[in-house]
Design an enzyme around this catalytic site. Sequence first.
Site: not given
Length: 252
Positions: A144, A157
């Site tokens: 990501s 995250y």
Amino acid sequence: MTSQRPGAILVGASSGIGAALADELARRGYQVALVARRAPELETVAARLNASAPGAARVYAHDVRDYDAAPALFARICADLDGAPLTLLVYASGAMPTGDSGGWPFADEREMIETNLIGAMRWLALGAEVFARQGRGTLVGVSSVAGDRGRNGNSAYMASKAGLSAYLESLRYRLARRGVRVVTIKPGFVATAMISGKKPPRPLVISAEQAAKRIAEVSARGPEVVYVPGRWRAIMAIVRALPPFVMKRLSL
Ligand SMILES: NC(=O)c1ccc[n+]([C@@H]2O[C@H](COP(=O)([O-])OP(=O)(O)OC[C@H]3O[C@@H](n4cnc5c(N)ncnc54)[C@H](OP(=O)(O)O)[C@@H]3O)[C@@H](O)[C@H]2O)c1
């Protein structure tokens, strides 16, 4: 299954980007092993794939945090390929249970590290071993843009994706002379269940199908570190260049 179709393992195939990627891979001639926890969702994806290309998909229900079960499942999938070569492994599983809601919920943070990073290491290493031995194959990890820099937001995250990006980069160099391609995918905002609670600026959001098409393209050839869509490369270059005193004031 028809043994002429090369084999692909797709971990995280039950929804979102993974489910859309399953369609792309079947269309490109792969027989795809669909891995995730939710068997009914996997069966739905498999039925769609097998309806248009009989033998294109098989379902394997699995929790990627069950690390000890992964080698036997990997071996079973390879055996089920029935002589066809395994040439692609995509790790798309990911969890973001807390979103950016703040707080320090350790159970959620642990789930993110275990799913997004340790599960990925487990499956990518299993693929690496086989691909290095056979002298060909492609490993793809869906990381990501969140891994590019620590920001004011979901720290665990971001840490999981930074770890995954570093792991993939290291694999790329380790496997470069073994005929193995290692691709890091860095999506921005993709309209899936994962960001359903967020309201990102509309022009920055793409569909799971758009993301999947790009991932399938670069799985076959092209660059090995890929922002999806490409404009995130420039956005993240700017974010990475911001000095810490600016980062402390931003809420992104
Ligand atoms: N959506 C975005 O804006 C965005 C942006 C950047 C990166 N990403 C990354 O893209 C990937 C796909 O996410 P998505 O957006 O498509 O969201 P999604 O629809 O929620 O898909 C997540 C996938 O991960 C699987 N998964 C989660 N926990 C698992 C576990 N313990 N064991 C096995 N599989 C597990 C889910 O399957 P089960 O629940 O059936 O197990 C599902 O197939 C993730 O790695 C995510 O971090 C997404």
